[in-house]
Scaffold this motif. Sequence first.
Motif, short mmCIF file in Angstrom:
data_model
loop_
_atom_site.label_atom_id
_atom_site.label_comp_id
_atom_site.label_asym_id
_atom_site.label_seq_id
_atom_site.Cartn_x
_atom_site.Cartn_y
_atom_site.Cartn_z
N GLY A 88 11.94 0.92 -6.98
CA GLY A 88 11.28 1.25 -5.72
C GLY A 88 9.92 1.88 -5.89
N CYS A 89 9.50 2.10 -7.12
CA CYS A 89 8.19 2.70 -7.37
C CYS A 89 7.20 1.64 -7.84
N HIS A 90 5.97 1.84 -7.46
CA HIS A 90 4.88 1.02 -7.98
C HIS A 90 4.28 1.78 -9.16
N ALA A 91 4.45 1.24 -10.35
CA ALA A 91 3.95 1.90 -11.55
C ALA A 91 2.55 1.38 -11.86
N PRO A 92 1.50 2.17 -11.60
CA PRO A 92 0.14 1.70 -11.86
C PRO A 92 -0.12 1.60 -13.35
N SER A 93 -1.09 0.77 -13.69
CA SER A 93 -1.48 0.65 -15.09
C SER A 93 -2.23 1.90 -15.51
N LEU A 94 -2.38 2.08 -16.82
CA LEU A 94 -3.13 3.22 -17.32
C LEU A 94 -4.58 3.16 -16.86
N ALA A 95 -5.14 1.95 -16.81
CA ALA A 95 -6.52 1.79 -16.32
C ALA A 95 -6.63 2.24 -14.87
N ASP A 96 -5.62 1.91 -14.04
CA ASP A 96 -5.62 2.34 -12.64
C ASP A 96 -5.56 3.86 -12.53
N LEU A 97 -4.72 4.48 -13.35
CA LEU A 97 -4.61 5.94 -13.32
C LEU A 97 -5.92 6.60 -13.72
N PHE A 98 -6.56 6.08 -14.75
CA PHE A 98 -7.85 6.62 -15.16
C PHE A 98 -8.88 6.49 -14.04
N ILE B 66 0.49 13.20 -14.77
CA ILE B 66 1.19 11.92 -14.68
C ILE B 66 0.57 10.92 -15.66
N MET B 67 -0.75 10.92 -15.73
CA MET B 67 -1.44 10.01 -16.65
C MET B 67 -1.09 10.33 -18.10
N ALA B 68 -0.98 11.62 -18.42
CA ALA B 68 -0.61 12.01 -19.78
C ALA B 68 0.79 11.53 -20.13
N GLU B 69 1.72 11.62 -19.16
CA GLU B 69 3.07 11.12 -19.40
C GLU B 69 3.07 9.61 -19.61
N LYS B 70 2.22 8.92 -18.85
CA LYS B 70 2.09 7.47 -19.02
C LYS B 70 1.57 7.16 -20.42
N MET B 71 0.60 7.93 -20.89
CA MET B 71 0.05 7.69 -22.22
C MET B 71 1.08 7.96 -23.31
N LYS B 72 1.95 8.96 -23.08
CA LYS B 72 3.03 9.21 -24.03
C LYS B 72 3.99 8.04 -24.10
N LEU B 73 4.35 7.50 -22.92
CA LEU B 73 5.27 6.37 -22.87
C LEU B 73 4.70 5.15 -23.59
N LEU B 74 3.38 5.00 -23.51
CA LEU B 74 2.72 3.86 -24.14
C LEU B 74 2.39 4.12 -25.61
N GLY B 75 2.67 5.34 -26.08
CA GLY B 75 2.37 5.67 -27.46
C GLY B 75 0.92 6.01 -27.72
N VAL B 76 0.14 6.19 -26.64
CA VAL B 76 -1.28 6.54 -26.79
C VAL B 76 -1.44 8.01 -27.16
N LEU B 77 -0.58 8.85 -26.60
CA LEU B 77 -0.53 10.27 -26.95
C LEU B 77 0.77 10.55 -27.69
N GLY B 78 0.71 11.48 -28.62
CA GLY B 78 1.92 11.85 -29.34
C GLY B 78 2.86 12.63 -28.44
N VAL C 269 0.82 -1.21 0.00
CA VAL C 269 0.00 0.00 0.00
C VAL C 269 0.85 1.25 0.00
N THR C 270 1.96 1.21 0.76
CA THR C 270 2.75 2.42 0.92
C THR C 270 3.83 2.58 -0.13
N ALA C 271 3.90 1.66 -1.10
CA ALA C 271 4.91 1.80 -2.14
C ALA C 271 4.66 3.06 -2.94
N PRO C 272 5.69 3.88 -3.18
CA PRO C 272 5.47 5.12 -3.92
C PRO C 272 5.00 4.85 -5.34
N ILE C 273 4.15 5.74 -5.82
CA ILE C 273 3.58 5.61 -7.16
C ILE C 273 4.29 6.55 -8.10
N CYS C 274 4.63 6.06 -9.28
CA CYS C 274 5.28 6.91 -10.26
C CYS C 274 4.84 6.48 -11.64
#
Length: 228
Positions: A32-42, A155-167, A21-26
Amino acid sequence: MSYISFAVLTLVYMELSMRVVTAPICAYGQAGCHAPSLADLFERVIQQSSRMHGISSDLHSELEQYFFPRKNVLGKHKCHTYGILTPDDKENAQRLGREQLTDVILSLLAAWSDPLSQLHRSMSQDQNQNFNDHSYSKALEISDMVHELREGVAIMAEKMKLLGVLGNTMGYISPESLVPSSAFTFYKQGELNSVDHHDLLYCFRRDSNKVKNYLQILKCTILPGLDC
């Protein structure tokens, strides 16, 4: 299994759960970061936007109940975000590109940062004591939530860029470039009365509903299989 063994296992499980629960989100998946899925961020930003809209609606209703018997009437001013071009229905929002809709959401959130801070300060300094502590708390809460939601969407927009969802060429449009400077000047003067409070909350309730709906539309455009 003995009682002592069961208690030990329970403590170990609780400790592991707390670590998760306390793992940092990035957004970038650093060590050391917990990277949530795009669905989780939404899901997080939509829940936050829905709660923010609910609180703003409650606070607006309180002001109308005590000060303004005529409902849904804007007082002296246009909404200061009138210069931000926003889709007026679901179909028009869906016609916008993902980058454009994301820019609209971020611009609306950024445009409310200073006015909501000013609203809370003004309410807390109200000499007529027209507001109770509960109202102060709500005004402070929505002010904080705008900052948090703006960061979450970024943060979600950056995630979408990394996934190629946003230009990668998507650029953030500063709200100051879209909103007339006179509107920002008004809210920085520090002299708001009950009508001003009402107008701000009337407009924020409207814009927070737009943000909530746009986020849902954006999610359904990108992840159409999830509650759409």
